[in-house]
Design a protein around this motif. Structure first.
Motif, PDB file in Angstrom:
ATOM      1  N   GLY A 153       0.831  -1.201   0.000  1.00 44.71           N
ATOM      2  CA  GLY A 153       0.000   0.000   0.000  1.00 44.71           C
ATOM      3  C   GLY A 153       0.861   1.244   0.000  1.00 44.71           C
ATOM      4  O   GLY A 153       2.059   1.195   0.314  1.00 44.71           O
ATOM      5  N   HIS A 154       0.223   2.334  -0.387  1.00 40.19           N
ATOM      6  CA  HIS A 154       0.891   3.636  -0.420  1.00 40.19           C
ATOM      7  C   HIS A 154       0.426   4.366   0.854  1.00 40.19           C
ATOM      8  O   HIS A 154      -0.759   4.724   0.964  1.00 40.19           O
ATOM      9  CB  HIS A 154       0.454   4.353  -1.698  1.00 40.19           C
ATOM     10  N   ILE A 155       1.358   4.541   1.787  1.00 35.77           N
ATOM     11  CA  ILE A 155       0.959   4.952   3.141  1.00 35.77           C
ATOM     12  C   ILE A 155       0.074   6.208   3.195  1.00 35.77           C
ATOM     13  O   ILE A 155      -0.905   6.226   3.947  1.00 35.77           O
ATOM     14  CB  ILE A 155       2.208   5.056   4.062  1.00 35.77           C
ATOM     15  N   PRO A 156       0.365   7.251   2.367  1.00 43.16           N
ATOM     16  CA  PRO A 156      -0.504   8.446   2.480  1.00 43.16           C
ATOM     17  C   PRO A 156      -1.990   8.162   2.202  1.00 43.16           C
ATOM     18  O   PRO A 156      -2.839   8.936   2.611  1.00 43.16           O
ATOM     19  CB  PRO A 156       0.064   9.393   1.417  1.00 43.16           C
ATOM     20  N   LYS A 157      -2.286   7.069   1.547  1.00 44.31           N
ATOM     21  CA  LYS A 157      -3.686   6.761   1.223  1.00 44.31           C
ATOM     22  C   LYS A 157      -4.307   5.747   2.180  1.00 44.31           C
ATOM     23  O   LYS A 157      -5.443   5.308   1.994  1.00 44.31           O
ATOM     24  CB  LYS A 157      -3.778   6.209  -0.219  1.00 44.31           C
ATOM     25  N   MET A 158      -3.554   5.354   3.202  1.00 46.00           N
ATOM     26  CA  MET A 158      -4.050   4.309   4.100  1.00 46.00           C
ATOM     27  C   MET A 158      -4.516   4.891   5.422  1.00 46.00           C
ATOM     28  O   MET A 158      -3.889   5.801   5.959  1.00 46.00           O
ATOM     29  CB  MET A 158      -2.945   3.289   4.371  1.00 46.00           C
ATOM     30  N   ASP A 159      -5.575   4.341   5.980  1.00 46.36           N
ATOM     31  CA  ASP A 159      -6.041   4.767   7.300  1.00 46.36           C
ATOM     32  C   ASP A 159      -5.241   4.098   8.418  1.00 46.36           C
ATOM     33  O   ASP A 159      -4.849   4.752   9.375  1.00 46.36           O
ATOM     34  CB  ASP A 159      -7.531   4.422   7.472  1.00 46.36           C
ATOM     35  N   THR A 160      -5.041   2.780   8.296  1.00 49.38           N
ATOM     36  CA  THR A 160      -4.438   2.026   9.408  1.00 49.38           C
ATOM     37  C   THR A 160      -3.440   0.974   8.910  1.00 49.38           C
ATOM     38  O   THR A 160      -3.747  -0.224   8.920  1.00 49.38           O
ATOM     39  CB  THR A 160      -5.542   1.279  10.203  1.00 49.38           C
ATOM     40  N   PRO A 161      -2.240   1.427   8.490  1.00 49.49           N
ATOM     41  CA  PRO A 161      -1.246   0.443   8.024  1.00 49.49           C
ATOM     42  C   PRO A 161      -0.948  -0.615   9.081  1.00 49.49           C
ATOM     43  O   PRO A 161      -0.641  -1.764   8.740  1.00 49.49           O
ATOM     44  CB  PRO A 161       0.005   1.303   7.749  1.00 49.49           C
ATOM     45  N   SER A 162      -1.080  -0.259  10.366  1.00 47.09           N
ATOM     46  CA  SER A 162      -0.697  -1.192  11.434  1.00 47.09           C
ATOM     47  C   SER A 162      -1.628  -2.398  11.527  1.00 47.09           C
ATOM     48  O   SER A 162      -1.327  -3.367  12.230  1.00 47.09           O
ATOM     49  CB  SER A 162      -0.687  -0.461  12.779  1.00 47.09           C
ATOM     50  N   LEU A 163      -2.737  -2.355  10.818  1.00 47.94           N
ATOM     51  CA  LEU A 163      -3.665  -3.497  10.826  1.00 47.94           C
ATOM     52  C   LEU A 163      -3.060  -4.730  10.142  1.00 47.94           C
ATOM     53  O   LEU A 163      -3.462  -5.852  10.394  1.00 47.94           O
ATOM     54  CB  LEU A 163      -4.927  -3.081  10.055  1.00 47.94           C
ATOM     55  N   PHE A 164      -2.067  -4.475   9.283  1.00 49.70           N
ATOM     56  CA  PHE A 164      -1.543  -5.565   8.461  1.00 49.70           C
ATOM     57  C   PHE A 164      -0.190  -6.016   9.009  1.00 49.70           C
ATOM     58  O   PHE A 164       0.764  -5.238   9.063  1.00 49.70           O
ATOM     59  CB  PHE A 164      -1.403  -5.102   7.008  1.00 49.70           C
ATOM     60  N   ALA A 165      -0.119  -7.284   9.398  1.00 57.20           N
ATOM     61  CA  ALA A 165       1.072  -7.783  10.090  1.00 57.20           C
ATOM     62  C   ALA A 165       2.305  -7.728   9.185  1.00 57.20           C
ATOM     63  O   ALA A 165       3.381  -7.346   9.625  1.00 57.20           O
ATOM     64  CB  ALA A 165       0.825  -9.207  10.549  1.00 57.20           C
ATOM     65  N   ARG A 166       2.168  -8.122   7.924  1.00 54.13           N
ATOM     66  CA  ARG A 166       3.329  -8.078   7.020  1.00 54.13           C
ATOM     67  C   ARG A 166       2.994  -7.101   5.905  1.00 54.13           C
ATOM     68  O   ARG A 166       2.144  -7.370   5.059  1.00 54.13           O
ATOM     69  CB  ARG A 166       3.605  -9.470   6.451  1.00 54.13           C
ATOM     70  N   PHE A 167       3.673  -5.945   5.939  1.00 57.78           N
ATOM     71  CA  PHE A 167       3.281  -4.832   5.074  1.00 57.78           C
ATOM     72  C   PHE A 167       4.497  -4.252   4.366  1.00 57.78           C
ATOM     73  O   PHE A 167       5.538  -4.024   4.981  1.00 57.78           O
ATOM     74  CB  PHE A 167       2.610  -3.745   5.943  1.00 57.78           C
ATOM     75  N   LEU A 168       4.357  -4.013   3.061  1.00 57.90           N
ATOM     76  CA  LEU A 168       5.428  -3.390   2.276  1.00 57.90           C
ATOM     77  C   LEU A 168       4.888  -2.090   1.671  1.00 57.90           C
ATOM     78  O   LEU A 168       3.943  -2.132   0.871  1.00 57.90           O
ATOM     79  CB  LEU A 168       5.838  -4.354   1.148  1.00 57.90           C
ATOM     80  N   PRO A 169       5.476  -0.937   2.053  1.00 57.70           N
ATOM     81  CA  PRO A 169       5.015   0.314   1.442  1.00 57.70           C
ATOM     82  C   PRO A 169       5.497   0.426   0.003  1.00 57.70           C
ATOM     83  O   PRO A 169       6.601  -0.020  -0.315  1.00 57.70           O
ATOM     84  CB  PRO A 169       5.649   1.408   2.316  1.00 57.70           C
ATOM     85  N   VAL A 170       4.689   1.018  -0.853  1.00 55.60           N
ATOM     86  CA  VAL A 170       5.095   1.220  -2.257  1.00 55.60           C
ATOM     87  C   VAL A 170       5.107   2.717  -2.546  1.00 55.60           C
ATOM     88  O   VAL A 170       4.383   3.488  -1.913  1.00 55.60           O
ATOM     89  CB  VAL A 170       4.166   0.461  -3.240  1.00 55.60           C
ATOM     90  N   PRO A 171       5.941   3.128  -3.541  1.00 57.29           N
ATOM     91  CA  PRO A 171       6.162   4.562  -3.740  1.00 57.29           C
ATOM     92  C   PRO A 171       5.069   5.290  -4.513  1.00 57.29           C
ATOM     93  O   PRO A 171       5.100   6.517  -4.575  1.00 57.29           O
ATOM     94  CB  PRO A 171       7.479   4.611  -4.521  1.00 57.29           C
ATOM     95  N   GLU A 172       4.122   4.543  -5.117  1.00 61.33           N
ATOM     96  CA  GLU A 172       3.089   5.215  -5.912  1.00 61.33           C
ATOM     97  C   GLU A 172       1.717   4.686  -5.516  1.00 61.33           C
ATOM     98  O   GLU A 172       1.569   3.500  -5.225  1.00 61.33           O
ATOM     99  CB  GLU A 172       3.304   4.930  -7.409  1.00 61.33           C
ATOM    100  N   GLU A 173       0.723   5.554  -5.608  1.00 61.18           N
ATOM    101  CA  GLU A 173      -0.634   5.119  -5.243  1.00 61.18           C
ATOM    102  C   GLU A 173      -1.066   3.937  -6.122  1.00 61.18           C
ATOM    103  O   GLU A 173      -1.584   2.935  -5.627  1.00 61.18           O
ATOM    104  CB  GLU A 173      -1.609   6.290  -5.395  1.00 61.18           C
ATOM    105  N   ALA A 174      -0.845   4.066  -7.449  1.00 61.66           N
ATOM    106  CA  ALA A 174      -1.288   2.989  -8.349  1.00 61.66           C
ATOM    107  C   ALA A 174      -0.457   1.724  -8.174  1.00 61.66           C
ATOM    108  O   ALA A 174      -0.848   0.645  -8.642  1.00 61.66           O
ATOM    109  CB  ALA A 174      -1.233   3.449  -9.800  1.00 61.66           C
ATOM    110  N   GLY A 175       0.671   1.832  -7.481  1.00 67.57           N
ATOM    111  CA  GLY A 175       1.489   0.649  -7.203  1.00 67.57           C
ATOM    112  C   GLY A 175       0.861  -0.238  -6.139  1.00 67.57           C
ATOM    113  O   GLY A 175       1.290  -1.375  -5.927  1.00 67.57           O
TER     114      GLY A 175
END
Ligand SMILES: NC(=O)NCCC[C@H](N)C(=O)O
Length: 258
Positions: A178-200
């Motif tokens: 997910g693209h962190i600026p567009k997420m409400d609660t990244p911490s909900l997901f135990a294994r998470f990889l941020p991506v550099p673009e919204e469409a990514g």
């Protein structure tokens, strides 16, 4: 053997009137959209998916976004009840298509609303976005439909984008992207990889290491290639102008053993 069928729906001639909620309206080129849709369908076919065209719904501008009309879990098709009134008429044709394929059919009922773009399945965990299109009754009905079948339903707030899957999807190993600026609660997901673009944030798993993704996320495609995946890139610019993404243009049916 698991099935590799995918529902798709030809764009309506009224596509350009489709809804926009979180972005500015831009002019949509309907002819180009049809070309892009055909290339998208071809990409699915090339990678082994049998595509099944749901009867077109020409009076429904957003009908190409077929993912929103049904959620599959095992062989059960849960027919959505879109939160957007203008999209309610889209479900009839999809119900006919899934019933014809031998799915068991279940429904979201009034007062529930739920759109398929709000549902992300990772194994038996079913994340559901509670946002502009899916209400609390819709979440409850999803739980009631799928938990007896073995699903664990996890609800997630969605406020910054249209649907949960506008913000996050998952890689083949279950890592949520997910693209962190567009997420409400990244911490909900135990294994998470941020991506550099919204469409990514949007990938369709084609099988093996292949990820169908939008041409508008080149840096993320590079990141995934560097992690050993094989991005299969399609240009969906005309659908992106209507807040669509690669996931919303198809519904994959992977557990039909007919
Ligand atoms: N699952 C999706 O991402 N669906 C996109 C729907 C876009 C459409 N214009 C809508 O607002 O309903």
């Amino acid at each position: 053997m698991p099935s590799k069928k995918a529902l798709v729906r030809r764009p309506s001639p009224r596509l350009a009137e489709g809804l926009v909620t979180h972005i500015e309206r831009e002019k949509v080129d309907t002819d180009l959209a049809v070309e892009q849709w055909e290339a998208y369908v071809e990409a699915l076919r090339t990678h082994g998916w049998e595509t099944i065209e749901v009867d077109p719904a020409d009076d429904c501008p957003d009908s190409v976004f077929v993912e929103d009309t049904v959620v599959m879990y095992r062989n059960v098709a849960l027919i959505a009840r879109p939160g957007a009134d203008s999209r309610r008429a889209e479900t009839a044709g999809v119900e006919e298509a899934v019933a014809g394929l031998g799915c068991s059919v279940n429904w979201i009922w009034d007062p529930g609303t739920l759109e398929g773009g709000d549902v992300l399945k990772i194994g038996d965990t079913v994340y559901v976005g509670r946002g502009g299109r899916t209400n609390a009754a819709g979440v409850q009905q999803l739980r009631a439909a799928f938990e007896p079948l073995g699903a664990r339903v996890v609800a997630a707030p969605v406020s910054k984008v249209l649907h949960l899957k506008s913000a996050v999807t998952a890689l083949p190993d279950g890592t949520v992207i997910g693209h962190i600026p567009k997420m409400d609660t990244p911490s909900l997901f135990a294994r998470f990889l941020p991506v550099p673009e919204e469409a990514g944030s949007h990938v369709v798993l084609l099988g093996g290491d292949k990820l169908l993704m939008a041409a508008s996320a080149p840096k993320t495609a590079e990141l995934f290639a560097d992690l050993g995946y094989e991005p299969v890139v399609v240009d969906i610019s005309e659908f992106e102008k209507l807040e669509g993404c690669v996931t919303c243009l198809s519904v994959r049916l992977r557990e039909l053993y007919t």
